[in-house]
Design a protein around this motif. Structure first.
Motif, short mmCIF file in Angstrom:
data_model
loop_
_atom_site.label_atom_id
_atom_site.label_comp_id
_atom_site.label_asym_id
_atom_site.label_seq_id
_atom_site.Cartn_x
_atom_site.Cartn_y
_atom_site.Cartn_z
N GLU A 20 1.09 -1.27 0.01
CA GLU A 20 0.05 0.07 0.01
C GLU A 20 0.73 1.26 0.03
O GLU A 20 0.44 2.20 -0.49
N LEU A 21 2.01 1.27 0.48
CA LEU A 21 2.81 2.42 0.75
C LEU A 21 3.28 2.90 -0.74
O LEU A 21 3.64 2.13 -1.64
N GLY A 22 3.00 4.21 -0.95
CA GLY A 22 2.96 4.89 -2.31
C GLY A 22 2.18 4.53 -3.43
O GLY A 22 2.24 5.12 -4.34
N ASP A 23 1.02 3.98 -3.34
CA ASP A 23 -0.08 3.76 -4.07
C ASP A 23 -0.92 4.93 -4.23
O ASP A 23 -0.78 5.88 -3.50
N LYS A 24 -1.95 4.68 -5.08
CA LYS A 24 -2.88 5.80 -5.04
C LYS A 24 -3.47 6.16 -3.89
O LYS A 24 -3.81 7.53 -3.73
N GLY A 79 7.38 -5.25 -2.81
CA GLY A 79 6.24 -6.17 -2.96
C GLY A 79 6.20 -7.19 -3.62
O GLY A 79 5.46 -8.25 -3.57
N GLY A 80 7.03 -7.26 -4.99
CA GLY A 80 7.04 -8.01 -5.78
C GLY A 80 7.66 -9.36 -5.37
O GLY A 80 7.13 -10.65 -5.47
N PHE A 81 8.70 -9.27 -4.75
CA PHE A 81 9.30 -10.49 -3.93
C PHE A 81 8.72 -10.80 -2.78
O PHE A 81 8.64 -12.19 -2.69
N ILE A 140 -1.63 1.39 9.45
CA ILE A 140 -0.32 1.84 9.45
C ILE A 140 0.03 2.83 8.31
O ILE A 140 0.46 3.80 8.39
N CYS A 141 -0.24 2.31 7.14
CA CYS A 141 0.00 3.14 5.76
C CYS A 141 -0.84 4.51 6.09
O CYS A 141 -0.18 5.42 5.58
N ALA A 142 -1.80 4.33 6.47
CA ALA A 142 -3.05 5.60 6.38
C ALA A 142 -2.40 6.48 7.50
O ALA A 142 -2.38 7.79 7.15
N ALA A 143 -1.85 6.16 8.49
CA ALA A 143 -1.18 6.85 9.52
C ALA A 143 0.28 7.54 9.12
O ALA A 143 0.19 8.60 9.19
N ILE A 144 0.81 6.62 8.49
CA ILE A 144 2.14 7.29 7.81
C ILE A 144 1.67 8.53 6.82
O ILE A 144 2.33 9.47 6.65
N ALA A 145 0.65 8.17 5.92
CA ALA A 145 0.02 9.27 4.91
C ALA A 145 -0.57 10.56 5.65
O ALA A 145 0.14 11.74 5.08
N VAL A 146 -1.21 10.44 6.46
CA VAL A 146 -1.74 11.61 7.41
C VAL A 146 -0.70 12.29 8.26
O VAL A 146 -0.85 13.53 8.40
N ILE A 147 -0.11 11.44 8.87
CA ILE A 147 0.96 12.15 9.83
C ILE A 147 2.22 12.80 9.13
O ILE A 147 2.62 13.84 9.41
N ALA A 176 6.43 12.45 0.88
CA ALA A 176 5.70 12.05 -0.45
C ALA A 176 6.61 12.23 -1.63
O ALA A 176 6.43 11.75 -2.57
N GLY A 177 7.29 13.34 -1.36
CA GLY A 177 8.25 13.65 -2.52
C GLY A 177 9.32 12.69 -2.61
O GLY A 177 10.30 12.59 -3.25
N LYS A 178 9.56 11.90 -1.43
CA LYS A 178 10.90 11.00 -1.38
C LYS A 178 10.85 9.66 -1.42
O LYS A 178 11.65 8.78 -1.70
N ILE A 179 9.36 9.24 -1.62
CA ILE A 179 8.97 8.04 -1.72
C ILE A 179 9.54 7.16 -3.14
O ILE A 179 9.05 7.95 -4.20
N SER A 180 10.25 6.28 -3.08
CA SER A 180 10.42 5.52 -4.56
C SER A 180 9.47 4.34 -4.56
O SER A 180 9.73 3.39 -4.21
N GLU A 181 8.27 4.66 -5.46
CA GLU A 181 7.38 3.49 -5.85
C GLU A 181 8.16 2.49 -6.27
O GLU A 181 7.71 1.43 -6.31
N ARG A 182 9.28 2.53 -7.14
CA ARG A 182 10.13 1.72 -7.90
C ARG A 182 10.40 0.64 -6.78
O ARG A 182 10.39 -0.64 -6.78
#
Length: 207
Positions: free
Chosen positions: A16-20, A191-193, A166-173, A179-185
């Motif tokens: 969930e981290l970094g998705d829409k 996540g793939g592994f 946890i992901c929601a808390a990270i997002a709102v806090i 947000a500008g430093k997350i590497s979705e790659r």
């Protein structure tokens, strides 16, 4: 139950981290009270988790006489998702995915048609609806269904909801800071592994 809880927690937290939906929570928290946004986002993700677990359990019940097929389907699903994520990560730029952020902004702008309606209830409802719609059909929804089809329903539900929270808390806090430093790659690679590992674990446990 503990295995199902751990699987649900790790799978959701990483995926969930970094998705829409993450960026929807980030942007909403910049415009509205964080507690209200967190409540709406978490409620939507919890509702989606419960629906996914119910669907997974129904799928398991309907194929009661064909457990072997569910077993193999779970393995194939996890590994296929894992390979798809690795492929997507390979094609992604190293910098944060601006397209995902723009999609989140557009979703919020379309929903924010009445700028005068700023009650807590309207903010809560907007956070819930936007997140629920964005999460529908997401890879984590299918992963939750697959986990629930062959694992303890309560464990999967509790772990997945905690992961979403946890992901929601990270997002709102801290979302506006990271947000500008997350590497979705990188997150997508992890996540793939993780999906592939769960597929291998499922194969070993069922052998």
């Amino acid at each position: 139950m503990l295995t199902a809880f751990t699987a649900g927690l790790l799978l959701i937290t990483i995926s969930e981290l970094g998705d829409k939906t993450f960026f929807i929570a980030v942007i909403l928290s910049m415009q509205h009270p964080r507690r209200v946004v967190f409540a709406g986002v978490t409620a939507a993700l919890a509702a989606m988790t419960i629906l996914s677990v119910i669907f997974g359990q129904l799928l398991s019940a309907l194929t009661q006489g064909s457990k072997i097929y569910v077993y193999y389907a779970e393995i194939v699903l996890f590994i296929a998702f894992g390979l798809k994520l690795l492929y997507d990560a390979w094609k992604m730029p190293a910098k944060p995915d601006e397209e995902v952020i723009e999609e989140a902004k557009e979703a919020i702008e379309k929903a924010d048609l009445d700028n005068q309606q700023k009650s807590l209830w309207s903010i809560l409802l907007k956070s819930f609806v936007l997140t629920f719609i964005a999460e529908w059909g997401d890879r984590t929804q299918f992963a939750t269904i697959a986990l629930a089809a062959s694992n303890n329903a309560i464990g999967v539900t509790a772990g997945a909801i905690l992961g979403h929270s946890i992901c929601a808390a990270i997002a709102v806090i801290g979302g506006r800071l990271i947000a500008g430093k997350i590497s979705e790659r990188q997150i997508t690679f992890v996540g793939g592994f993780l999906f592939i590992i769960f597929g291998i674990v499922a194969a070993i446990e069922g052998s």
